[in-house]
Write an enzyme that holds these catalytic residues in place. Structure first.
Site, PDB file in Angstrom:
ATOM      1  CB  ALA A 167      17.790  24.508 -32.813  1.00  0.00           C
ATOM      2  CB  ALA A 168      20.461  27.189 -36.840  1.00  0.00           C
ATOM      3  N   GLY A 169      22.509  25.072 -37.283  1.00  0.00           N
ATOM      4  CA  GLY A 169      24.055  24.420 -37.253  1.00  0.00           C
ATOM      5  C   GLY A 169      23.614  22.758 -36.589  1.00  0.00           C
ATOM      6  NE  ARG A 226      33.418  21.413 -29.008  1.00  0.00           N
ATOM      7  CZ  ARG A 226      33.362  22.330 -28.381  1.00  0.00           C
ATOM      8  NH1 ARG A 226      33.113  23.606 -28.027  1.00  0.00           N
ATOM      9  NH2 ARG A 226      33.303  21.959 -26.871  1.00  0.00           N
ATOM     10  CD  GLN A 285      21.797  31.341 -37.996  1.00  0.00           C
ATOM     11  OE1 GLN A 285      21.470  30.624 -37.325  1.00  0.00           O
ATOM     12  NE2 GLN A 285      22.595  32.376 -38.072  1.00  0.00           N
ATOM     13  NE  ARG A 332       9.162  -4.649 -28.911  1.00  0.00           N
ATOM     14  CZ  ARG A 332       8.865  -5.097 -30.002  1.00  0.00           C
ATOM     15  NH1 ARG A 332       8.907  -6.876 -30.183  1.00  0.00           N
ATOM     16  NH2 ARG A 332       8.863  -4.795 -30.934  1.00  0.00           N
ATOM     17  CE1 TYR A 366       6.674 -10.690 -28.907  1.00  0.00           C
ATOM     18  CE2 TYR A 366       5.390 -12.539 -30.341  1.00  0.00           C
ATOM     19  CZ  TYR A 366       5.605 -10.471 -29.977  1.00  0.00           C
ATOM     20  OH  TYR A 366       5.552  -9.158 -30.613  1.00  0.00           O
ATOM     21  CG  ASN A 389      -0.334 -20.868 -15.823  1.00  0.00           C
ATOM     22  OD1 ASN A 389       0.798 -20.177 -15.420  1.00  0.00           O
ATOM     23  ND2 ASN A 389       0.314 -21.681 -16.759  1.00  0.00           N
TER      24      ASN A 389
HETATM   25  C1  UD1 Z   1      27.222  31.490 -26.673  1.00  0.00           C
HETATM   26  C2  UD1 Z   1      27.678  32.659 -26.409  1.00  0.00           C
HETATM   27  C3  UD1 Z   1      28.835  32.690 -24.919  1.00  0.00           C
HETATM   28  C4  UD1 Z   1      28.421  31.707 -23.620  1.00  0.00           C
HETATM   29  C5  UD1 Z   1      28.123  30.223 -24.044  1.00  0.00           C
HETATM   30  C6  UD1 Z   1      27.363  29.926 -23.036  1.00  0.00           C
HETATM   31  C7  UD1 Z   1      27.824  33.778 -27.888  1.00  0.00           C
HETATM   32  C8  UD1 Z   1      28.264  34.129 -29.202  1.00  0.00           C
HETATM   33  N1  UD1 Z   1      28.208  33.164 -27.478  1.00  0.00           N
HETATM   34  O1  UD1 Z   1      28.577  30.748 -26.952  1.00  0.00           O
HETATM   35  O2  UD1 Z   1      29.124  33.745 -24.558  1.00  0.00           O
HETATM   36  O3  UD1 Z   1      29.317  31.726 -22.280  1.00  0.00           O
HETATM   37  O4  UD1 Z   1      27.079  30.516 -25.285  1.00  0.00           O
HETATM   38  O5  UD1 Z   1      27.228  28.731 -23.320  1.00  0.00           O
HETATM   39  O6  UD1 Z   1      26.339  33.875 -28.158  1.00  0.00           O
HETATM   40  N2  UD1 Z   1      23.601  28.640 -33.714  1.00  0.00           N
HETATM   41  C9  UD1 Z   1      22.431  29.258 -33.633  1.00  0.00           C
HETATM   42  N3  UD1 Z   1      22.751  29.924 -35.576  1.00  0.00           N
HETATM   43  C10 UD1 Z   1      24.372  30.598 -35.636  1.00  0.00           C
HETATM   44  C11 UD1 Z   1      25.164  30.386 -33.828  1.00  0.00           C
HETATM   45  C12 UD1 Z   1      24.948  29.325 -32.713  1.00  0.00           C
HETATM   46  O7  UD1 Z   1      21.445  29.170 -34.147  1.00  0.00           O
HETATM   47  O8  UD1 Z   1      24.667  30.836 -35.665  1.00  0.00           O
HETATM   48  C13 UD1 Z   1      22.784  28.216 -31.854  1.00  0.00           C
HETATM   49  C14 UD1 Z   1      23.248  27.035 -31.618  1.00  0.00           C
HETATM   50  O9  UD1 Z   1      22.634  26.024 -32.247  1.00  0.00           O
HETATM   51  C15 UD1 Z   1      23.310  27.448 -30.435  1.00  0.00           C
HETATM   52  C16 UD1 Z   1      23.091  28.127 -29.267  1.00  0.00           C
HETATM   53  O10 UD1 Z   1      23.029  29.156 -30.962  1.00  0.00           O
HETATM   54  O11 UD1 Z   1      22.600  26.236 -29.926  1.00  0.00           O
HETATM   55  C17 UD1 Z   1      24.394  27.914 -29.049  1.00  0.00           C
HETATM   56  O12 UD1 Z   1      25.577  28.786 -30.010  1.00  0.00           O
HETATM   57  P1  UD1 Z   1      27.357  28.173 -29.849  1.00  0.00           P
HETATM   58  O13 UD1 Z   1      28.021  28.267 -30.811  1.00  0.00           O
HETATM   59  O14 UD1 Z   1      26.886  26.877 -29.476  1.00  0.00           O
HETATM   60  O15 UD1 Z   1      27.598  29.143 -28.163  1.00  0.00           O
HETATM   61  P2  UD1 Z   1      28.886  29.152 -27.241  1.00  0.00           P
HETATM   62  O16 UD1 Z   1      30.214  29.104 -28.484  1.00  0.00           O
HETATM   63  O17 UD1 Z   1      28.854  27.981 -26.263  1.00  0.00           O
END
Ligand code: UD1
Ligand code: MG
Length: 451
Positions: free
Chosen positions: A12-14, A18, A78, A319, A352, A363
């Protein structure tokens, strides 16, 4: 129950650039739950799995979201994102603990099912070093392409590195894979970064395994299950798929809806059979509705429990902490927060009710307000069984209105009211006979004098 041990690594890094958001991609939500929360929930459902989460620097919020679901998850940082294989190796210490199966799942792929995970793991149990979930999407776009020979998987090529003929392949990498834990580190550390982006690609593990004499397999999965979310359009599309599935499930479970396409669910919405829902209702997280309750049009519910036979709405807002008792009613433009509305009690219009307990059959007249907040702290209002609160009353909390008490309309109630007492807290009415006529006549004369 699987006898084999399992480590599920969630990548889940990054930031997910987009999305064009200040929030990391995997913290965006579907059905009120984060993307990574959906993935962690699925992984935690594998009873023998340990979770490992890979996040970037400063992404502790992602760790919080996962720990809420799996408190024992290990968290790995990472520092810089050099690709999916590089990310998996950030969790090296977890892999070194020794597991039979290493599952790698992406935090941006929220709909994976237990069945797919079981199939991937079965492939490893049967001797493959790597198994990968493949899909045939409507638009293969930039997904990695899977090079196969029957049931054998030979390699996965990232789109940007693929030859023209490889790009013709329609079987795509869904991103979900299982690796034999006894060889995982040996294989992962052999992955190079000799590609268009100079990144360490996880899918290259397939080629590495095959070259080392191991076999790799693949399982076919519907695109809808493993679609990855990379931008807002894909997120909106995933939300819509989620809502469609939840509506169908609710209908199949016996929930009545006259316009299901206008009703929105959360991941944890619980509706019993014979609940009836009118159009344009939103269930935010944490709502439970019992059998026979009716949720009328344009209502918004969050963190609320609605008991059997109650009627909520139209245009009601519940709520967090709202508990609506059996056969109680909360009508149009009423808001209830952190309050119990007792059995058969009525809050029918424009009220409220916050931080309150309302007894059975009480009531609450139109326009009643519990004044629960003095700008610093919150206070409770307690209303006894069968009490009658006249319209447009302000109840200044903390305050208790006794059982069967009667509050005159328009009262401002600042002190407790005893059981069965009548309380009037307003200016006394004064009547001046004929005065209206006198005023009219004088005003008429003035107007004439001016003309
Ligand atoms: C990736 C696959 C691709 C596949 C697609 C399916 C690779 C190189 N490519 O591409 O073959 O068809 O998923 O959805 O694996 N992440 C990290 N650290 C990093 C890079 C990525 O934690 O250095 C995590 C991202 O947060 C994400 C996941 O890995 O949750 C996938 O990375 P993403 O960049 O979305 O890969 P895709 O280009 O979708
Ligand atoms: Mg992706």
């Amino acid at each position: 129950m699987n006898e084999r041990t399992c480590l599920a690594i969630i990548l889940a890094a990054g930031q997910g650039t987009r999305m064009k958001s200040a929030l990391p991609k995997v913290l965006h939500t579907i059905g009120g739950l984060t993307l990574v929360g959906h993935v962690a929930t699925r992984m935690a459902a594998i009873s023998d799995a340990k979770l490992a989460l890979v996040i970037g620097k400063g992404q502790e919020l992602i760790a919080d979201a996962v720990r809420k679901i799996s408190p024992t998850a290990s968290v790995h940082i990472q520092d810089e994102q050099h690709g999916t294989a590089h990310a998996v190796l950030a969790a090296r210490s977890a892999i070194e603990e020794g597991y039979d199966d290493i599952l790698v799942v992406f935090g941006d792929t929220p709909f994976v099912t237990d069945e797919t995970i079981a199939r991937l793991r079965a492939g490893i149990a049967e001797g493959a070093a790597v198994t990968v979930a493949g899909m045939e999407p409507d638009d293969p776009a930039a997904y990695g392409r899977m090079i196969t020979d029957g049931d054998d998987l030979l390699a996965i090529r990232e789109f940007r590195d693929a030859s023209a003929s490889e790009r013709e392949i329609t079987l795509c990498n869904g991103g979900l894979m299982a690796i034999d834990g006894t060889v995982a580190l040996e294989l992962l550390t052999q992955i190079g970064n000799d590609n268009d982006q100079n990144e360490y690609y996880l899918p290259v593990v397939v080629e590495v395994a095959v070259k080392a004499g191991h076999s790799a397999g693949w399982v076919a999965v519907e695109e809808a299950e493993i679609l990855g979310i990379n931008d807002r359009a894909q997120l909106a599309d995933a939300e819509s798929r989620f809502q469609t599935a939840r509506r169908q499930q609710a209908l199949a479970d016996g929930v009545g809806m006259i316009a299901p396409e206008t009703v929105y669910f959360s991941h944890d919405t619980q509706l019993a059979a014979d609940v009836m829902i009118e159009a344009n209702v939103i269930f935010a997280p944490g709502v439970r509705v019992e059998a026979g309750a009716i949720i009328r049009a344009f209502s918004h519910l969050e963190g609320a429990a609605v008991a059997t036979g109650a009627i909520v709405g139209p245009f009601a807002r519940l709520r967090p902490g709202a508990k609506i008792g059996p056969k109680a009613r909360v009508g149009n433009f009423s808001e209830v927060k952190n309050a119990d509305v007792g059995p058969g009690a009525k809050v029918n219009h424009l009220s409220y009710v916050g931080d309150a307990t309302i007894g059975a059959r009480a009531n609450i007249g139109a326009g009643t307000i519990t004044c629960n907040y003095d700008g610093y702290a919150k206070y409770r209002t307690i209303i006894g069984e069968g009490a009658f609160i006249g319209s447009n009353s302000a109840l200044i909390a903390p305050v208790t209105v006794g059982k069967g008490a009667y509050i005159a309309s328009g009262s401002v109630i600042t002190g407790d009211v005893s059981d069965d007492a009548l309380a009037i807290g307003r200016g006394r009415q004064v009547e001046k006979p004929g005065r209206a006529r006198t005023m009219r006549e004088r005003a008429g004369q003035k107007k004439q004098a001016r003309n």
